[in-house]
Design a protein around this motif. Structure first.
Motif, PDB file in Angstrom:
ATOM      1  N   ASP A   1       0.798  -5.631  -3.142  1.00 34.72           N
ATOM      2  CA  ASP A   1      -0.605  -5.611  -3.565  1.00 34.72           C
ATOM      3  C   ASP A   1      -1.189  -4.285  -3.090  1.00 34.72           C
ATOM      4  O   ASP A   1      -1.439  -4.094  -1.894  1.00 34.72           O
ATOM      5  CB  ASP A   1      -1.346  -6.796  -2.942  1.00 34.72           C
ATOM      6  N   VAL A   2      -1.394  -3.358  -4.043  1.00 42.58           N
ATOM      7  CA  VAL A   2      -1.786  -1.990  -3.710  1.00 42.58           C
ATOM      8  C   VAL A   2      -3.286  -1.849  -3.897  1.00 42.58           C
ATOM      9  O   VAL A   2      -3.780  -1.686  -5.019  1.00 42.58           O
ATOM     10  CB  VAL A   2      -1.031  -0.970  -4.597  1.00 42.58           C
TER      11      VAL A   2
ATOM     12  N   GLY B   1      -7.228  -0.168  -2.513  1.00 46.70           N
ATOM     13  CA  GLY B   1      -7.752   1.140  -2.165  1.00 46.70           C
ATOM     14  C   GLY B   1      -7.682   1.445  -0.685  1.00 46.70           C
ATOM     15  O   GLY B   1      -7.648   2.614  -0.292  1.00 46.70           O
ATOM     16  N   THR B   2      -7.630   0.421   0.170  1.00 51.81           N
ATOM     17  CA  THR B   2      -7.595   0.622   1.622  1.00 51.81           C
ATOM     18  C   THR B   2      -6.266   0.210   2.226  1.00 51.81           C
ATOM     19  O   THR B   2      -5.691   0.941   3.037  1.00 51.81           O
ATOM     20  CB  THR B   2      -8.729  -0.174   2.295  1.00 51.81           C
ATOM     21  N   PHE B   3      -5.755  -0.968   1.827  1.00 54.05           N
ATOM     22  CA  PHE B   3      -4.519  -1.470   2.412  1.00 54.05           C
ATOM     23  C   PHE B   3      -3.477  -1.785   1.341  1.00 54.05           C
ATOM     24  O   PHE B   3      -3.806  -2.194   0.223  1.00 54.05           O
ATOM     25  CB  PHE B   3      -4.776  -2.736   3.236  1.00 54.05           C
ATOM     26  N   LEU B   4      -2.218  -1.594   1.717  1.00 53.76           N
ATOM     27  CA  LEU B   4      -1.071  -2.040   0.943  1.00 53.76           C
ATOM     28  C   LEU B   4      -0.545  -3.302   1.616  1.00 53.76           C
ATOM     29  O   LEU B   4      -0.144  -3.276   2.786  1.00 53.76           O
ATOM     30  CB  LEU B   4       0.015  -0.958   0.932  1.00 53.76           C
ATOM     31  N   LYS B   5      -0.574  -4.399   0.894  1.00 50.35           N
ATOM     32  CA  LYS B   5      -0.042  -5.656   1.421  1.00 50.35           C
ATOM     33  C   LYS B   5       1.285  -5.933   0.728  1.00 50.35           C
ATOM     34  O   LYS B   5       1.424  -5.716  -0.476  1.00 50.35           O
ATOM     35  CB  LYS B   5      -1.038  -6.794   1.198  1.00 50.35           C
ATOM     36  N   ALA B   6       2.257  -6.409   1.506  1.00 49.55           N
ATOM     37  CA  ALA B   6       3.590  -6.658   0.979  1.00 49.55           C
ATOM     38  C   ALA B   6       4.115  -7.970   1.537  1.00 49.55           C
ATOM     39  O   ALA B   6       3.790  -8.340   2.673  1.00 49.55           O
ATOM     40  CB  ALA B   6       4.537  -5.515   1.347  1.00 49.55           C
TER      41      ALA B   6
ATOM     42  N   ILE C   1       4.457  -5.755  -8.554  1.00 46.80           N
ATOM     43  CA  ILE C   1       3.400  -4.888  -8.036  1.00 46.80           C
ATOM     44  C   ILE C   1       2.077  -5.252  -8.695  1.00 46.80           C
ATOM     45  O   ILE C   1       1.994  -5.325  -9.926  1.00 46.80           O
ATOM     46  CB  ILE C   1       3.690  -3.402  -8.331  1.00 46.80           C
ATOM     47  N   GLY C   2       1.061  -5.457  -7.893  1.00 48.47           N
ATOM     48  CA  GLY C   2      -0.309  -5.529  -8.386  1.00 48.47           C
ATOM     49  C   GLY C   2      -1.034  -4.301  -7.882  1.00 48.47           C
ATOM     50  O   GLY C   2      -1.085  -4.067  -6.674  1.00 48.47           O
TER      51      GLY C   2
ATOM     52  N   GLY D   1      -2.793 -11.585  -3.977  1.00 50.75           N
ATOM     53  CA  GLY D   1      -2.191 -10.479  -4.716  1.00 50.75           C
ATOM     54  C   GLY D   1      -0.687 -10.430  -4.590  1.00 50.75           C
ATOM     55  O   GLY D   1       0.025 -10.234  -5.588  1.00 50.75           O
ATOM     56  N   VAL D   2      -0.157 -10.610  -3.371  1.00 50.15           N
ATOM     57  CA  VAL D   2       1.297 -10.541  -3.200  1.00 50.15           C
ATOM     58  C   VAL D   2       1.978 -11.745  -3.838  1.00 50.15           C
ATOM     59  O   VAL D   2       3.069 -11.622  -4.422  1.00 50.15           O
ATOM     60  CB  VAL D   2       1.690 -10.407  -1.717  1.00 50.15           C
TER      61      VAL D   2
END
Length: 321
Positions: free
Chosen positions: A8-9, A11-16, A66-67, A305-306
């Motif tokens: 989940d990409v 604007g501030t964090f990338l969650k995986a 990927i979102g 998102g993930v």
């Protein structure tokens, strides 16, 4: 049971996360996106997260979902002009990530709000719902539309951009370049900007310590102050909620849906935001659209998102080539 990796990409964090098809998230992590450093830096962050998760996977995942914020093409290969990603134009995200990982298996891409809608439909607040509108209130404001049980992507894949509906033609400028978008009123940075502006006239507010004296203050500080009874913080969230409700009235009239699911960091405010939003929404709706209307919080929090990105892989794998 099969596994997939969901990214989940934002604007501030990338969650995986490593996701198992029936159990959900097995292992999760969060990294800074580094969006201001350009697409190559973000893709390196994505590749690093995938490598860390692959090292812990009990079996090879079916693929990587990927979102990502921004306009995703119908083929699910490129993302275009995400408004909170400086320097991004049209980025072939799937091919670039594949090259970084030397990954031969499936990689699937969709808009981040569409991914969140898939997650809520499969695992959360949208289970069993045939029609709903999902909003993500975070750094930006995203949206996704599910009609008759299917995600509606529109002609070019960009349907559901709720955050860029105009509610005032001479309003504040949004990161997308237009004026008066709902994102420019209820996106996290804009809500915090308004709070800071008001605090200069109200230094007695308990929120002053949190926002004016901290360089990395966020919407959580605003929400915690409001929950503790700070009147100015409550007023800022109530105003954001009313504006959100006015915009939602237009969406409900257009789509004829009765369920609206609200997630994202700003939605942490709960009733402080959603109750004014519902009141404004009902005030502006024509009577036939009010029956059965429900404004409900997302159930999956930061995992929507993930989970939705991984669900994209499970759906593609079940559909076959």
């Amino acid at each position: 049971m099969p596994y997939a990796i969901g990214l989940d990409v934002g604007g501030t964090f990338l969650k995986a996360a490593l996701v198992e098809a029936s159990r959900g998230v097995v292992r999760a992590m969060r990294l800074p996106t580094r969006a201001a450093q350009g697409p190559e830096r973000v893709i390196r962050q994505m590749a690093e997260a995938v490598r860390l998760l692959l090292a812990e996977a009990p079996e090879p995942p079916l693929g990587i979902g990927i979102g990502c914020a921004g306009h995703v093409d119908q083929e699910g290969r490129t993302v275009s002009y995400p408004p909170n990603f400086p320097g991004w134009t049209v980025v072939p995200l799937v091919d670039r990530l594949r090259a970084h990982l030397d990954w031969p298996a499936l990689i699937a891409l969709d808009n981040d709000a569409n991914a969140a809608a898939r997650g809520e439909a499969a695992f959360g607040a949208g289970r069993g719902m045939r029609h709903f509108l999902l909003l993500t209130l975070g750094t930006g404001v995203g949206g996704a539309v599910v009609l008759d049980g299917r995600l509606w992507r529109g002609l070019s894949g960009g349907a559901g951009e709720f955050g860029h509906m105009t509610i005032h033609y001479r309003g504040p400028r949004c990161n997308c370049g237009a004026r008066g978008c709902i994102e420019a009123y209820v996106g996290e940075r804009y809500v915090l900007r308004r709070a800071r502006r008001l605090l200069k006239k109200h230094p007695e507010s308990s929120l002053a310590m949190r926002l004016l004296r901290r360089t990395r203050a966020g919407v959580r500080d605003l929400v915690e102050a409001a929950q503790a009874g700070d009147e100015l913080a409550r007023a800022v969230l109530a105003e954001a909620g009313r504006l959100l409700g006015y915009a939602l009235a237009s969406a409900v009239h257009l789509l004829d849906v009765r369920c609206i699911i609200v997630g994202g960091g700003v939605a942490q405010a709960g009733g402080l935001l959603l109750e004014p939003a519902q009141a404004a929404l009902l005030e502006r709706l024509m009577p036939p659209f009010r029956d059965g209307l429900e404004l409900r919080p997302a159930a999956l929090g930061n995992q929507a998102g993930v989970l939705g990105a991984a669900q994209l892989i499970f759906e593609r794998a079940c559909a076959g080539p």
